[in-house]
Design a protein around this motif. Structure first.
Motif, PDB file in Angstrom:
ATOM      1  N   PHE A 297       1.114  -1.777   0.010  1.00 35.60           N
ATOM      2  CA  PHE A 297       0.040   0.211  -0.295  1.00 35.60           C
ATOM      3  C   PHE A 297       0.822   1.585  -0.086  1.00 35.60           C
ATOM      4  N   ALA A 298       0.397   2.090  -0.557  1.00 34.06           N
ATOM      5  CA  ALA A 298       1.506   3.685  -0.553  1.00 34.06           C
ATOM      6  C   ALA A 298       1.258   3.973   1.290  1.00 34.06           C
ATOM      7  N   ALA A 299       2.047   3.968   1.383  1.00 35.41           N
ATOM      8  CA  ALA A 299       2.524   4.457   2.711  1.00 35.41           C
ATOM      9  C   ALA A 299       2.326   5.897   3.082  1.00 35.41           C
ATOM     10  N   ALA A 300       2.687   6.680   1.930  1.00 33.48           N
ATOM     11  CA  ALA A 300       2.598   8.465   1.612  1.00 33.48           C
ATOM     12  C   ALA A 300       2.159   8.498   0.760  1.00 33.48           C
ATOM     13  N   PRO A 301       1.577   9.925   0.618  1.00 31.13           N
ATOM     14  CA  PRO A 301       0.891  10.593  -0.859  1.00 31.13           C
ATOM     15  C   PRO A 301       1.897  10.352  -2.048  1.00 31.13           C
ATOM     16  N   ALA A 302       2.263   9.864  -2.941  1.00 33.57           N
ATOM     17  CA  ALA A 302       3.329   9.913  -4.166  1.00 33.57           C
ATOM     18  C   ALA A 302       2.786  10.755  -5.612  1.00 33.57           C
ATOM     19  N   LEU A 303       4.332  11.240  -5.813  1.00 36.09           N
ATOM     20  CA  LEU A 303       3.587  12.301  -7.164  1.00 36.09           C
ATOM     21  C   LEU A 303       3.108  10.569  -8.143  1.00 36.09           C
ATOM     22  N   ALA A 304       3.205  10.664  -9.051  1.00 36.96           N
ATOM     23  CA  ALA A 304       3.363  10.224 -10.345  1.00 36.96           C
ATOM     24  C   ALA A 304       4.407  10.770 -11.208  1.00 36.96           C
TER      25      ALA A 304
END
Length: 156
Positions: A24-31
């Motif tokens: 799962f994404a652990a933090a918001p991430a950009l493309a």
């Protein structure tokens, strides 16, 4: 993988409703963010073929001479699930396989967690309208995943 959550890079591995565990994404991430490196044992093409024949689904092609077998305990990225509506992809960056965000990601939710790019034959799918796994989250037989060069990489 244990039932406990573990965070590596931008990815949190924890229990999942899809296949028991997932990334799962652990933090918001950009493309275009490099989320986690797909690690493994570098093997010859001959050894890769042998391992694929016995059903190993964790092998990526690195170059014309070697492949990468990610079926090792120290490669948590092998547990990233598949989707035919993926939000990340695997890319070869100078002989290293990286899981890369295809779009901006939110943190945590399974439907926006880290999902492997596309299907490998026999892989299950949890994308909207696909009704769950068809043969599990791994191919019925092993097979090498052949990746195009990373965007902007020079062909040699």
């Amino acid at each position: 993988m244990s039932a406990h959550a573990t965070t590596v890079g931008w990815v949190r591995f924890r229990p999942s409703m899809i296949h028991g565990h997932g990334g799962f994404a652990a933090a918001p991430a950009l493309a275009d963010t490099l989320l986690i490196e797909y690690l493994g044992e570098r093997i010859t093409k001959e050894e890769s073929h042998r391992r694929c024949e016995v059903g190993n689904p964790f092998i990526f092609e690195l170059d014309e001479l070697t492949d990468l077998d990610g079926n090792v305990e120290w490669n948590p990225a092998r547990w990233i699930n598949h989707s035919c509506a993926p939000n990340c992809t695997a890319e070869n960056h100078d002989g290293r396989i990286w899981i890369v965000a295809r779009r901006d990601l939110l943190a945590g939710a399974e439907d926006d967690g880290v999902l492997a790019a596309g299907h490998v034959d026999g892989a299950g799918c949890f994308a909207a309208g696909h009704g769950g796994p068809q043969g599990g989250d791994r191919p019925a037989r092993g097979g090498r995943r052949i990746l195009p060069p990373a965007p902007g990489a020079e062909n040699s």
